[in-house]
Write a protein that holds these residues in place. Sequence first.
Motif: not given
Length: 124
Positions: A2, A4, A94, A114-116
Amino acid sequence: VQLQASGGGLVQAGGSLRLSCAASERTFSRYNMGWFRQAPGKEREFVAAISWTGGSTYYADSVKGRFTISRDNAKNTAYLQMNSLKPEDTAVYYCAGRIRDSGSYYNTQEYDYWGQGTQVTVSS
């Protein structure tokens, strides 16, 4: 893994921001990382990328000489230092990652994670 992204904000033209992309796993050190951005009504575009070793970096012509991508594998984090910001840099930024070394660094489809996104707004 993940990702961020953080560090976006509102800045005047000519100012600076540093974006961070924190990864949830220590395997981050093996990921090739990229930054992309998407302005309203436009497609997502490549900004910068860095190999998993940190030995190779790549930049879009529009940011070359103003932005610097880096990474700290001990902190599982990639960075994008943005200097001399312009209003046309306004976008959602991103971060993205992939393990494989083959493939283009410039293409969104070559990244698996991918980050948010974090908003960057540059006022004139």
